[in-house]
Motif scaffolding. Structure first.
Motif, PDB file in Angstrom:
ATOM      1  N   ALA A 117      41.592  37.292  35.206  1.00  0.00           N
ATOM      2  CA  ALA A 117      41.403  35.999  34.537  1.00  0.00           C
ATOM      3  C   ALA A 117      40.672  35.024  35.443  1.00  0.00           C
ATOM      4  N   SER A 118      39.856  34.180  34.829  1.00  0.00           N
ATOM      5  CA  SER A 118      39.104  33.098  35.478  1.00  0.00           C
ATOM      6  C   SER A 118      38.078  33.600  36.487  1.00  0.00           C
ATOM      7  N   CYS A 119      37.724  34.875  36.406  1.00  0.00           N
ATOM      8  CA  CYS A 119      36.731  35.457  37.319  1.00  0.00           C
ATOM      9  C   CYS A 119      35.488  35.906  36.560  1.00  0.00           C
ATOM     10  N   HIS A 120      34.388  36.000  37.287  1.00  0.00           N
ATOM     11  CA  HIS A 120      33.141  36.517  36.741  1.00  0.00           C
ATOM     12  C   HIS A 120      32.388  37.208  37.875  1.00  0.00           C
ATOM     13  N   ARG A 121      31.339  37.933  37.541  1.00  0.00           N
ATOM     14  CA  ARG A 121      30.728  38.809  38.534  1.00  0.00           C
ATOM     15  C   ARG A 121      30.043  38.065  39.678  1.00  0.00           C
ATOM     16  N   SER A 122      29.663  36.799  39.454  1.00  0.00           N
ATOM     17  CA  SER A 122      28.971  36.033  40.496  1.00  0.00           C
ATOM     18  C   SER A 122      29.903  35.134  41.298  1.00  0.00           C
ATOM     19  N   PHE A 123      31.196  35.170  40.992  1.00  0.00           N
ATOM     20  CA  PHE A 123      32.195  34.410  41.740  1.00  0.00           C
ATOM     21  C   PHE A 123      32.220  34.951  43.167  1.00  0.00           C
ATOM     22  N   LYS A 124      32.119  34.064  44.155  1.00  0.00           N
ATOM     23  CA  LYS A 124      31.920  34.512  45.537  1.00  0.00           C
ATOM     24  C   LYS A 124      32.958  35.537  46.010  1.00  0.00           C
ATOM     25  N   PRO A 125      34.265  35.345  45.747  1.00  0.00           N
ATOM     26  CA  PRO A 125      35.227  36.362  46.189  1.00  0.00           C
ATOM     27  C   PRO A 125      34.999  37.723  45.533  1.00  0.00           C
ATOM     28  N   ILE A 126      34.499  37.723  44.279  1.00  0.00           N
ATOM     29  CA  ILE A 126      34.218  38.982  43.587  1.00  0.00           C
ATOM     30  C   ILE A 126      33.013  39.661  44.207  1.00  0.00           C
ATOM     31  N   VAL A 127      31.955  38.906  44.471  1.00  0.00           N
ATOM     32  CA  VAL A 127      30.753  39.468  45.102  1.00  0.00           C
ATOM     33  C   VAL A 127      31.096  40.022  46.481  1.00  0.00           C
ATOM     34  N   ARG A 128      31.891  39.275  47.232  1.00  0.00           N
ATOM     35  CA  ARG A 128      32.294  39.721  48.569  1.00  0.00           C
ATOM     36  C   ARG A 128      33.012  41.067  48.512  1.00  0.00           C
ATOM     37  N   ASP A 129      33.981  41.190  47.601  1.00  0.00           N
ATOM     38  CA  ASP A 129      34.730  42.443  47.507  1.00  0.00           C
ATOM     39  C   ASP A 129      33.857  43.577  46.984  1.00  0.00           C
ATOM     40  N   ALA A 130      32.985  43.281  46.017  1.00  0.00           N
ATOM     41  CA  ALA A 130      32.092  44.319  45.490  1.00  0.00           C
ATOM     42  C   ALA A 130      31.211  44.885  46.600  1.00  0.00           C
ATOM     43  N   LYS A 131      30.743  44.015  47.479  1.00  0.00           N
ATOM     44  CA  LYS A 131      29.887  44.473  48.579  1.00  0.00           C
ATOM     45  C   LYS A 131      30.691  45.237  49.629  1.00  0.00           C
ATOM     46  N   ILE A 132      31.946  44.870  49.814  1.00  0.00           N
ATOM     47  CA  ILE A 132      32.817  45.639  50.718  1.00  0.00           C
ATOM     48  C   ILE A 132      33.026  47.044  50.164  1.00  0.00           C
ATOM     49  N   PHE A 133      33.345  47.132  48.873  1.00  0.00           N
ATOM     50  CA  PHE A 133      33.557  48.436  48.236  1.00  0.00           C
ATOM     51  C   PHE A 133      32.275  49.269  48.244  1.00  0.00           C
TER      52      PHE A 133
END
Length: 259
Positions: free
Chosen positions: A29-45
């Motif tokens: 909830a309240s997240c989207h793909r360009s949200f900085k914490p999401i981008v950070r984790d996606a790049k870690i993965f």
């Protein structure tokens, strides 16, 4: 940005990072793909996987087709898996974990393995009644187009620190977060019931259920209920982590299980 279409014609926007086995990242909830914490984790993965980081329907650059239903969210996952080559692992965080579980039940061998983090089903009847009251408040605010108040009320209602909620409108990106408020109704639909333990016994693919050691007790309890119900499910309590898990701490567990 890339796009694909779901079965009902809804456009889904996504980004792709890294190399390796395909992993669909399903946000909460309240997240989207360009949200900085999401981008950070996606790049870690992405150091271990080819990560498909998409905007769930109604968010960011993705479209939305009403009426909403859980079935449409599962069709979105199927469209993302097809974009990834026809088979993929799933990682679902928070309400995204609920979608991941439903995909495991409904999409057959298109889903290879699933990792869920902090699935926020309600724990019992008391909690369900309390959540229903919160839901009614949110729906009323949304009906009156009070998106900012709806988002703040939801975050406070699910236990976010009061000081964080008070300061949130001052943060960069608040306008984008506020615009996501109508999708809170979708996340409430996903999480308003107790975990589907009877249906979960039908899951045949490998499942890993992770909860944060510092996450609410109800989430830990739900994780254990699901682990007990799902055949051969693996349960992990991640030390020193809360609902906003550190991607670097999560990656080794994610990688060991999925790869």
């Amino acid at each position: 940005m890339k796009t694909t279409q779901s079965k009902d014609g809804t456009t889904l926007a996504y980004d792709v990072y890294g190399n390796g086995p395909p992993l669909i990242y399903i946000t909460g909830a309240s997240c989207h793909r360009s949200f900085k914490p999401i981008v950070r984790d996606a790049k870690i993965f992405a150091s271990e996987f080819t990560v498909y980081n998409y905007d769930r329907r109604g968010r960011g650059d993705s479209g939305d087709t009403l009426p909403y239903s859980i079935e449409r969210e599962i069709e979105d996952i199927e469209a993302m898996i097809d974009a990834a080559g026809g088979k993929a692992h799933l990682y679902g965080h928070s309400s995204g974990a609920v979608i991941a579980l439903e995909a495991a039940l409904r999409l057959g061998n298109k889903v290879q393995k699933v990792t869920m983090y902090d699935a926020p089903y309600v724990r019992g009847e008391k909690e369900k009644a309390e959540y229903k009251q919160l839901s009614q408040k949110i729906h009323k605010l949304l009906e009156n187009e009070k998106n900012s108040e709806a988002m703040l009320t939801f975050l406070k209602g699910i236990g976010m620190p009061k000081i964080f909620v008070l300061l949130l409108p001052l943060f960069p990106g608040w306008r984008t977060t506020k615009a996501l408020a109508p999708t809170l109704a979708y996340d409430i639909t996903l999480t308003q019931d107790m975990p589907p333990v009877e249906r979960a016994t039908q899951i045949s693919i490998p499942m890993q259920i992770i909860v944060g050691e510092k996450s609410p007790a109800s989430i830990n309890d739900v994780g254990r209920q699901l682990t007990k119900a799902i055949p051969n499910a693996r349960f992990v309590q991640l030390a020193k982590q809360d609902h906003m898990v550190n991607g670097k701490k999560l990656l080794p567990i994610l990688s060991t299980f999925l790869k």
